[in-house]
Enzyme design. Sequence first.
Site, PDB file in Angstrom:
ATOM      1  N   CYS A  26       0.864  -1.164  -0.173  1.00  0.00           N
ATOM      2  CA  CYS A  26       0.028   0.094  -0.046  1.00  0.00           C
ATOM      3  C   CYS A  26       0.758   1.254  -0.083  1.00  0.00           C
ATOM      4  CB  CYS A  26      -0.981   0.087   1.262  1.00  0.00           C
ATOM      5  SG  CYS A  26      -2.277  -1.299   1.115  1.00  0.00           S
ATOM      6  N   GLN A 102      -4.170  -6.546  -6.766  1.00  0.00           N
ATOM      7  CA  GLN A 102      -4.628  -7.531  -5.512  1.00  0.00           C
ATOM      8  C   GLN A 102      -6.108  -6.749  -5.497  1.00  0.00           C
ATOM      9  OE1 GLN A 102      -3.275  -6.695  -1.522  1.00  0.00           O
ATOM     10  NE2 GLN A 102      -2.601  -8.833  -1.520  1.00  0.00           N
ATOM     11  N   TYR A 186      -7.740  -8.714   7.022  1.00  0.00           N
ATOM     12  CA  TYR A 186      -8.748  -7.916   6.094  1.00  0.00           C
ATOM     13  C   TYR A 186     -10.055  -8.787   6.015  1.00  0.00           C
ATOM     14  CZ  TYR A 186      -5.197  -4.565   5.745  1.00  0.00           C
ATOM     15  OH  TYR A 186      -4.239  -3.652   5.895  1.00  0.00           O
TER      16      TYR A 186
END
Length: 365
Positions: A26, A102, A186
């Site tokens: 990220c 992703q 997640y």
Amino acid sequence: MHSTLFEPITLRGLTVRNRLWIPPMCQYAAFGEDGVPTDWHLVHYGSLAAGGAGAVIVEAIAVVPEGRISPRDLGLWNDEQRDALARIVDFAHGRGAAIGVQLAHAGRKASTHAAWGTEHPGQSLPAAEGGWQTVGPSAVAFPGLDAPEELDARGIDDVVAAFAASARRAVEVGMDFVELHGAHGYLLHEFLSPLSNERTDEHGGSLENRARLLLRVTDAVRDVIPGDMPLLVRLSATDWTDGGLTVADTSRVSGWLAEHGADLIDVSSAANVPAEIPVGPGYQVPLATEIRSTAGVPVAAVGMIDTAWQAEQIVATGLADVVLMGREALRDPHVALTAAHALGVPDAPVPGQYERAYRRPPRTR
């Protein structure tokens, strides 16, 4: 010397030029663009592609707005976001690299301040500052974050549909493969782990039930991408916590994923709950190796793999099929070319502009 690391690998209809890939990392750099990639993303991913990696996996892209970790995350829930990815995809292809994305939903770990450049990194973002209600398999908060709402049956169906819609956009923009984010605490991992999933319906209880959402998403995505396009899944092999997911659990899930059309398991670990993790060089490689041997599915290894010789040893001895080098790639975006130079690979994909740094000049009298 002969290098296994720099041998191509084929998954379905895609042949990737080598086995040193860049994992999703990220960037939290979609400043005020509502999930749209910026010049930062073009330069970041373009540098990694020019740096010789076999494949580059674009960071976790949210399939719905409420699935973002932070307001700075990329998204793929609309066509504007899709179209803005095109120049990144085109540049990577122009450098001979494969590129994939992703797809992710942050679940109960969504709606937080970005990990850098904010006063409260990683903490829940108040509604007054643009935060939103998070969702999860159960109304169980990640320690230190606000509690999520439990997804009902319709909400679960909507999640499955959102992953499929984003996968369709990934195909439309020319991505070479898709990866599902089923790790790091997640949403898909939250359903898999008994530490965050307290449901008593068909999506809770047994491992088979807890894996149901991941398998439904896998089926839905497999249905909308071409038959010759690889599908990857990132999993946290263990929660590193008593009562959580074990490597044996993840091996079983990996076998099911392969039966549902997954082609490679990207093996990471942890992050669903705070845990004591025995971190060290290559500390997650044994997890990948166990899943490879027990589930019979190709795997990628990741985690503190920092040198060319370490990466070469992992693939040459069959510990994993692919090596993902993340932090080292942040330190050196040309990590694959650096590794090829160290290993003496004669035909590394060096851009002509950089040849002088990698080719020995001819001898002169």
